[in-house]
Design a protein around this motif. Structure first.
Motif, PDB file in Angstrom:
ATOM      1  N   ALA A 224       0.806  -1.226   0.000  1.00 51.74           N
ATOM      2  CA  ALA A 224       0.000   0.000   0.000  1.00 51.74           C
ATOM      3  C   ALA A 224       0.835   1.271   0.000  1.00 51.74           C
ATOM      4  CB  ALA A 224      -0.932  -0.004   1.204  1.00 51.74           C
ATOM      5  N   MET A 229       0.036   6.944  -6.224  1.00 49.66           N
ATOM      6  CA  MET A 229      -1.402   6.867  -6.492  1.00 49.66           C
ATOM      7  C   MET A 229      -1.705   6.760  -7.985  1.00 49.66           C
ATOM      8  SD  MET A 229      -2.635   6.810  -3.431  1.00 49.66           S
ATOM      9  CE  MET A 229      -4.390   6.804  -3.792  1.00 49.66           C
ATOM     10  N   ARG A 232      -1.371   3.145  -9.822  1.00 51.57           N
ATOM     11  CA  ARG A 232      -2.052   1.987  -9.268  1.00 51.57           C
ATOM     12  C   ARG A 232      -3.043   1.365 -10.241  1.00 51.57           C
ATOM     13  NH1 ARG A 232      -2.806   2.888  -2.831  1.00 51.57           N
ATOM     14  NH2 ARG A 232      -0.655   3.539  -2.483  1.00 51.57           N
ATOM     15  N   LEU A 236     -10.390  -2.514  -6.424  1.00 52.69           N
ATOM     16  CA  LEU A 236     -11.493  -2.049  -5.574  1.00 52.69           C
ATOM     17  C   LEU A 236     -11.978  -0.663  -5.989  1.00 52.69           C
ATOM     18  CD1 LEU A 236     -13.423  -2.447  -3.225  1.00 52.69           C
ATOM     19  CD2 LEU A 236     -11.604  -1.693  -1.672  1.00 52.69           C
ATOM     20  N   ILE A 269      -6.292  -7.380   2.686  1.00 55.19           N
ATOM     21  CA  ILE A 269      -5.492  -7.033   3.861  1.00 55.19           C
ATOM     22  C   ILE A 269      -5.219  -5.532   3.807  1.00 55.19           C
ATOM     23  CG2 ILE A 269      -4.481  -9.294   4.332  1.00 55.19           C
ATOM     24  CD1 ILE A 269      -2.087  -8.571   2.728  1.00 55.19           C
ATOM     25  N   TYR A 270      -5.027  -4.944   4.998  1.00 51.05           N
ATOM     26  CA  TYR A 270      -5.068  -3.475   5.064  1.00 51.05           C
ATOM     27  C   TYR A 270      -3.958  -2.815   4.270  1.00 51.05           C
ATOM     28  CZ  TYR A 270      -1.093  -2.796   8.170  1.00 51.05           C
ATOM     29  OH  TYR A 270       0.163  -2.736   8.663  1.00 51.05           O
ATOM     30  N   ASN A 271      -2.806  -3.501   4.136  1.00 55.59           N
ATOM     31  CA  ASN A 271      -1.663  -2.824   3.518  1.00 55.59           C
ATOM     32  C   ASN A 271      -1.322  -3.338   2.120  1.00 55.59           C
ATOM     33  OD1 ASN A 271      -0.719  -5.255   4.355  1.00 55.59           O
ATOM     34  ND2 ASN A 271       1.061  -4.485   5.460  1.00 55.59           N
ATOM     35  N   ALA A 272      -2.320  -3.856   1.408  1.00 53.60           N
ATOM     36  CA  ALA A 272      -2.097  -4.260   0.015  1.00 53.60           C
ATOM     37  C   ALA A 272      -3.167  -3.648  -0.873  1.00 53.60           C
ATOM     38  CB  ALA A 272      -2.115  -5.778  -0.121  1.00 53.60           C
ATOM     39  N   PRO A 274      -5.831  -3.806  -3.503  1.00 46.94           N
ATOM     40  CA  PRO A 274      -6.643  -4.960  -3.945  1.00 46.94           C
ATOM     41  C   PRO A 274      -6.343  -5.343  -5.399  1.00 46.94           C
ATOM     42  CG  PRO A 274      -7.998  -3.465  -2.671  1.00 46.94           C
ATOM     43  CD  PRO A 274      -6.689  -2.749  -2.908  1.00 46.94           C
TER      44      PRO A 274
ATOM     45  N   ARG B 247      -9.625   8.096  -2.895  1.00 50.77           N
ATOM     46  CA  ARG B 247      -8.573   7.888  -3.896  1.00 50.77           C
ATOM     47  C   ARG B 247      -8.362   9.156  -4.705  1.00 50.77           C
ATOM     48  NH1 ARG B 247      -7.963   5.590  -9.201  1.00 50.77           N
ATOM     49  NH2 ARG B 247      -9.847   6.810  -9.636  1.00 50.77           N
ATOM     50  N   ARG B 257      -0.214   8.763   0.216  1.00 53.78           N
ATOM     51  CA  ARG B 257      -0.771   7.509  -0.297  1.00 53.78           C
ATOM     52  C   ARG B 257      -1.937   7.129   0.594  1.00 53.78           C
ATOM     53  NH1 ARG B 257       4.501   5.811  -2.510  1.00 53.78           N
ATOM     54  NH2 ARG B 257       4.948   7.750  -3.594  1.00 53.78           N
ATOM     55  N   ALA B 258      -3.045   6.757  -0.004  1.00 54.64           N
ATOM     56  CA  ALA B 258      -4.224   6.346   0.768  1.00 54.64           C
ATOM     57  C   ALA B 258      -4.802   5.098   0.107  1.00 54.64           C
ATOM     58  CB  ALA B 258      -5.272   7.455   0.785  1.00 54.64           C
ATOM     59  N   THR B 259      -4.983   4.051   0.900  1.00 52.72           N
ATOM     60  CA  THR B 259      -5.397   2.754   0.352  1.00 52.72           C
ATOM     61  C   THR B 259      -6.509   2.135   1.187  1.00 52.72           C
ATOM     62  OG1 THR B 259      -3.097   2.395  -0.299  1.00 52.72           O
ATOM     63  CG2 THR B 259      -4.552   0.467  -0.354  1.00 52.72           C
ATOM     64  N   VAL B 260      -7.607   1.770   0.534  1.00 50.33           N
ATOM     65  CA  VAL B 260      -8.607   0.918   1.185  1.00 50.33           C
ATOM     66  C   VAL B 260      -8.238  -0.516   0.806  1.00 50.33           C
ATOM     67  CG1 VAL B 260     -11.037   0.301   1.368  1.00 50.33           C
ATOM     68  CG2 VAL B 260     -10.382   2.710   1.114  1.00 50.33           C
ATOM     69  N   GLY B 261      -7.729  -1.270   1.794  1.00 51.34           N
ATOM     70  CA  GLY B 261      -7.215  -2.614   1.510  1.00 51.34           C
ATOM     71  C   GLY B 261      -8.204  -3.711   1.871  1.00 51.34           C
ATOM     72  N   THR B 280     -10.919  -0.682   5.806  1.00 51.09           N
ATOM     73  CA  THR B 280      -9.756  -0.029   6.419  1.00 51.09           C
ATOM     74  C   THR B 280      -9.180   1.003   5.463  1.00 51.09           C
ATOM     75  OG1 THR B 280      -8.286  -1.728   5.545  1.00 51.09           O
ATOM     76  CG2 THR B 280      -9.060  -2.011   7.818  1.00 51.09           C
ATOM     77  N   ASP B 282      -5.635   3.090   4.945  1.00 47.60           N
ATOM     78  CA  ASP B 282      -4.212   3.167   5.290  1.00 47.60           C
ATOM     79  C   ASP B 282      -3.670   4.444   4.644  1.00 47.60           C
ATOM     80  OD1 ASP B 282      -1.418   2.899   4.390  1.00 47.60           O
ATOM     81  OD2 ASP B 282      -1.480   0.842   5.117  1.00 47.60           O
TER      82      ASP B 282
END
Lengths: 407, 407
Positions: A224, A229, A232, A236, A269-272, A274, B247, B257-261, B280, B282
């Motif tokens: 993540a 940005m 990416r 999701l 998972i929170y730090n990947a 999707p 996003r 960086r902002a991610t909904v994982g 979540t 991040d």
């Protein structure tokens, strides 16, 4: 004239639908421990009034009180629920039919028609997809092999669940081999219209068509933090655009409903970022063209999003239920019953699928709706008043008297 | 001068990182069967070269080759992976450290410092949240009770998993009771910058700050058909708006960086309007103010959406990792090593968390990055070339020689 026992009906309904109730709603999924328990309770009561009981090879349970003729009027619905479901959906119709059988027994007359009640297996399609598996097999819509091979989320087949439940019955008991003259289903509306407009009874003209698609958005997973940005490929983000765009499209159309009900993220998972999202789109309308237009629009939207977000997109048709129309004579009989009972009634469509849908293949079918408070269904907040339930029961009773002609 | 054995390093790396490899990526989650297997392999090799091995009460494994002094230089990383992860993340650093120990043994000299290698438990935070549990306990950031009570998705505690793995060690072996003079971590970049800009080595100045929040959107479930589109309280529509808006906001900011994982839907069945979505967020930046601004913006967005879609919203701060800066002398030593080896290097920030983060509490810390092909990480496509891995290993070797001063 039949005389239903309101107290008996209400106390049986409320005590039995508590089987499977949790703080988050009813968990009586098809053939699970709670469903098996209510099935056993149903059979106990059917036996106690001397019904002839039969079970077919989909686990559908039928109880009959013999009339002068073997021709029969069938009352039916289902006792399974969605997860976190309500107490009324399906269960109400079975309990009302049970009270009709009890009241015939009380009266100790012989009806012209044999009067039967059926509890269909896995109406909801929550444990095993698709829905209406029990009515689908018994009416000849589905092949046994197809039905038996459906799997729940724990990979248990319908066949195994049915055998383990003790409700594997005989193929010869399928309705398609001994078709009822009439099929009646009493159900909650599951929408807000009757309550808002002040009606006591809804008379559905039919059930709207329904098509379900699965869409898969594929991007690229990565940690993540380090991926800027604008580089990416977030599946999701693509799926989220789809959910809102399809909702906005459907909101501006008449007579169209579109729902994304399932959405699953990988790796979640929170730090990947999707990498893959799979979702289902459920589209309904009484106008067949509208469904086609909406599906085409959804595919177009998904492709636009794939382009915008540099994703891959796949879509698969899962199933379609064609619109069905109910029998005109049965509809008129239900209307006549409402008039005789001074009920405020409204003709409408059912936006939800019901076993009545497949029953139109083999029988003259009608349905009766009662109001759902705030239109909420498939949720623990689902509620219909005792008064409304008794109104529906009386309309069912009167309709059967009118169809039978001998009570 | 140390002389690393490139073939031994590469063959050990490639054979051992295949433990846990599947067609969808590496499944070597903390303390699972694959993680246990590679831990056993690591201990075998450490034993074969006469290392002193110790395990602490977080399951962190340390192997040491004694120098003239008990003061020591620690090389570390982790061997656990995210689900569907890559072969390089973490594993590369441990294998490089192992080769350094082997090459000291080969040379048969006594270094000034004792040289140690550590494999930290549950760096990823994929099986047990939060991440960095092993380094957190051993450096005194987390209390044992907190670490031991973390649960995986099957409700197994970290404590139980650790006991079952056979890697429950002694509290007295925690690093905080015997602090290393220096800590070095060699890692893949996990971003696209080094490759795109043509650098062989990245020298991180520190690790950016990170804050994780959980947002819950609550609406009203109901059957997908009967509820008109404009009466719905669809939690997934709300969550989807959130994903795209946050996003879009982050994409227009520098250094953010902002991610909904994670995103989970209830009830998640095709024919029910979603009643609840938990997700979540991040947020990372080298600028602390930016993180605060972004979190406030996210909360503001969620409230706007709750208003627009008639939903309830809840948000919870899950955790924050403050930005850390690495030791200036160590950074200069790594730069000197790069220059002596004629490596093209770039100073940068690490956008991903590493055990190095908590090691700054008890030691002088530096990291070394090598290029990640296309910047992909936490995915099966994660890739760094053998050449780049060997470059990183050589810079690590040279840095240790310079810090030790006696090889």
């Amino acid at each position: 004239m039949l005389s239903v026992n309101v107290n008996r009906f209400l106390s049986t309904f409320h005590s039995l639908t508590n089987i499977g109730w949790t703080e988050e709603g009813v968990m009586r999924l098809a053939l699970n421990e709670y469903d098996v328990k209510v099935r056993e309770e149903l059979i106990k009561i059917l036996s106690s009034i001397g019904s002839i009981i039969s079970v077919d090879d989909a686990g559908n349970i039928r109880g009959s009180i013999r009339g002068k003729s073997d021709d029969y009027i069938l009352i039916g619905s289902h006792m399974d629920s969605v997860p976190y479901g309500g107490k009324y959906d399906g269960f109400y119709g079975v309990m009302a039919g049970l009270e009709i059988l009890r009241s015939i027994k009380d009266l100790n007359v012989t009806t012209n028609y044999t009067i039967s009640l059926i509890d269909f297996t896995n109406e909801e399609g929550a444990r095993f997809q698709p829905s209406l598996l029990g009515s689908g097999l018994t009416t000849g819509v589905f092949e046994r092999e197809y039905v038996y091979s459906r799997r729940d989320k724990d990979n248990i087949t319908f066949e195994k669940a049915l055998i383990d439940s003790g409700f594997m019955g005989d193929k010869n008991n399928r309705l398609v081999y001994n078709k009822p003259e009439y099929y009646l289903e009493l159900h909650i509306e599951q929408g807000p219209i009757l309550e808002e407009e002040g009606y006591q009874i809804g008379i559905p003209l039919g059930i709207v068509g329904l098509t379900v698609y699965e869409f898969t958005f594929k991007g690229q997973s990565s940690q993540a933090g380090p991926t800027p940005m604008n580089r990416r490929r977030d599946a999701l983000v693509g799926a989220s655009k789809f959910v809102t765009r399809i909702r906005d499209f459907a909101r501006n159309e008449e007579d169209l409903r579109a729902t994304v009900g399932i959405l699953n993220v990988k790796p979640n998972i929170y730090n990947a970022i999707p990498r893959e999202v799979k979702l289902t789109l459920d589209v309904r309308s009484p106008n067949k063209n509208k469904i086609e237009i909406a599906i085409n629009k959804a595919i177009e939207i998904s492709k636009e999003i794939a382009e915008e977000e540099n994703l891959e997109i796949k879509y698969t048709h899962l199933w379609t239920a064609q619109q069905v129309n109910f029998d005109e004579d049965v509809i008129k009989t239900i209307e006549k019953a409402c008039k005789e009972l001074n009920m405020r009634y409204k003709f409408m469509y059912s936006w939800a699928g019901h076993d009545a849908q497949y029953m139109t293949r083999i029988s003259k079918v009608g349905m009766i709706f009662i109001p759902s408070h705030l239109g909420i269904s498939h949720a623990k907040e689902e509620y219909s008043s005792d008064e409304d339930m008794v109104n529906g029961l009386r309309v069912l009773q009167k309709t059967i008297e009118l169809l039978d002609g001998g009570i």
